[in-house]
Design an enzyme around this catalytic site. Structure first.
Site, short mmCIF file in Angstrom:
data_model
loop_
_atom_site.label_atom_id
_atom_site.label_comp_id
_atom_site.label_asym_id
_atom_site.label_seq_id
_atom_site.Cartn_x
_atom_site.Cartn_y
_atom_site.Cartn_z
N THR A 112 5.01 2.13 -6.97
CA THR A 112 5.55 1.79 -8.30
C THR A 112 4.86 0.58 -8.94
O THR A 112 4.89 0.43 -10.16
CB THR A 112 7.07 1.49 -8.23
OG1 THR A 112 7.29 0.39 -7.36
CG2 THR A 112 7.85 2.71 -7.77
N ASP A 113 4.23 -0.26 -8.11
CA ASP A 113 3.75 -1.53 -8.66
C ASP A 113 2.67 -1.37 -9.73
O ASP A 113 2.65 -2.12 -10.70
CB ASP A 113 3.22 -2.44 -7.53
CG ASP A 113 4.35 -2.94 -6.64
OD1 ASP A 113 5.53 -2.81 -7.05
OD2 ASP A 113 4.08 -3.44 -5.54
N THR B 203 5.50 3.07 -1.75
CA THR B 203 6.76 2.97 -0.98
C THR B 203 7.28 4.34 -0.60
O THR B 203 7.80 4.53 0.50
CB THR B 203 7.82 2.22 -1.82
OG1 THR B 203 7.38 0.88 -1.99
CG2 THR B 203 9.17 2.21 -1.14
N SER C 11 0.10 0.55 -3.73
CA SER C 11 -0.57 0.65 -5.04
C SER C 11 -1.05 -0.70 -5.56
O SER C 11 -1.76 -0.75 -6.57
CB SER C 11 0.31 1.35 -6.06
OG SER C 11 1.29 0.48 -6.57
N1 ASP Z 1 4.23 -2.10 -3.17
C1 ASP Z 1 4.63 -0.72 -3.40
C2 ASP Z 1 3.48 -0.02 -4.11
O1 ASP Z 1 3.30 -0.19 -5.27
C3 ASP Z 1 5.87 -0.67 -4.22
C4 ASP Z 1 6.43 0.70 -4.47
O2 ASP Z 1 5.81 1.73 -4.28
O3 ASP Z 1 7.59 0.76 -4.95
O4 ASP Z 1 2.75 0.71 -3.48
#
Ligand code: ASP
Length: 337
Positions: free
Chosen positions: A88-89, A15, A57
């Site tokens: 973050t995932d 993100t 991710s």
């Molecule tokens: N879907 C995103 C990822 O993990 C979520 C994020 O980065 O907060 O790449």
């Protein structure tokens, strides 16, 4: 001579690097573009950037972990610290994986990201990136950590516990190592002393599966998993046990497969405090009969990646895997009753 600390930013997407598209947020900004949002740090640090991939991710793999390790190793001597920008995932899996793949590092490797893209007005991205670079640039920092929302979490102890809030990550069963307030780093856990040199490793054996038990889990599933994977991690209930309805299949399958070097490791679905199979009859006998490993206070992310790492370096040597599993690495396991 330039006395600025040298930082290598390793971008992987997430993100933090995302842009709005007709089909939802998608990583699009590259490493140099990320740096353009934090120009103020150029006065304090010399920051270079490399791009390993640019993915959500959700698409992270053990192979890409190997590429991140290679990016760190290739430049290890030239930089004082490393910051990996990540979605973050699966960030907690990556911070745990890197904790095993890069050991005894006196230099910090910080994994970070954001809940909102860096190009939005209201975003946590800039602050997380600034905090991470500041932490990676501090001479007292070391090892693999995850920095998010002002908290510095040991790489093996992080877990994403909020889907939307800026306070996305918790340190599970272990205190945060430090907090970052403005330019100040307040440390709670003293530095470790490494007696061995830094060690990089690239391979992870991903023949591993997690079975999350639910009331009524079918025995056929257990049989299939034993046949198709080298390592089965059971996310059991409470402190850990096997339901009566599965016990016959487990005994049958374990007798068949354990002698062939397959592993079963018990973990718990409970968020805090960890497993202890010795407490209840549904766990104790089972553990004793098969000399089972259990995760105790380790996170699932650390349990999985530690096993991937150990299986890749120890092959089917059960004793080596067993001993390695209970050896504490980057604060990953404390209690073993
Ligand atoms: N879907 C995103 C990822 O993990 C979520 C994020 O980065 O907060 O790449």
């Amino acid at each position: 001579m330039n006395s600025k600390r040298r930082i290598l930013l390793i971008a992987t997407g997430g993100t933090i690097a995302s842009q709005v598209t007709d089909h939802g947020l998608k990583p699009g900004l590259d490493a140099e573009q990320l740096l353009s949002y934090i120009p103020e740090l150029a006065d304090e640090f010399l920051i270079d950037a490399v791009q390993v991939c640019n993915i959500d991710s959700t698409n992270m793999t053990p192979e890409i972990w190997g590429q991140i390790v290679a990016a760190v190793e290739a430049k290890y001597l030239y930089y004082d610290g490393f910051v990996v920008c990540h979605g973050t995932d699966t960030m907690a899996y990556t911070s745990a994986a890197l904790s095993y793949m890069i050991q005894n590092s006196n230099k910090p490797i910080v994994v970070t990201g954001a809940q909102k893209p860096i190009n939005e007005v209201n975003t946590d991205a800039r602050q997380n990136l600034i905090d991470s670079i500041r932490y990676a640039g501090d001479p007292d920092s070391q090892g693999v950590t995850l920095v998010f929302n002002g908290n510095v979490i040991a790489g093996t102890r992080a877990r994403k516990t909020y889907a939307h809030s800026y306070n996305a990550f918790s340190s599970v069963n272990f205190p945060v190592l430090a907090v970052i307030q403005e330019k100040k780093i307040i440390r709670f856990i003293p530095q470790q002393t490494y007696t061995e040199p830094v060690h990089f490793s690239y391979r992870m054996n991903d023949s591993i599966v997690v079975l999350k038990l639910i009331p009524g889990t079918k025995p056929e599933l257990v049989e299939y998993l034993f046949q198709n994977y080298d390592c089965l991690v059971i996310e059991s209930f409470g402190v850990g046990g096997i339901p009566q309805s599965l016990q016959e299949t487990f005994y049958e399958q374990m007798e068949k497969w354990i002698s062939k070097g397959k592993l079963v490791v018990m973990a718990t679905q409970v968020a805090n405090e960890g497993s202890n199979m010795e407490i209840y009859e549904v766990g104790q006998r089972f553990k004793e009969d098969f000399h089972l490993m259990e995760a105790y206070d380790m996170t699932l992310e650390a349990t999985i990646t530690k096993l991937m790492y150990l299986m890749s370096i120890c092959g089917r040597n059960y004793t080596a895997i067993y001993d390695g599993f209970y050896k504490t690495i980057n604060y990953d396991i404390l209690s073993r009753s």
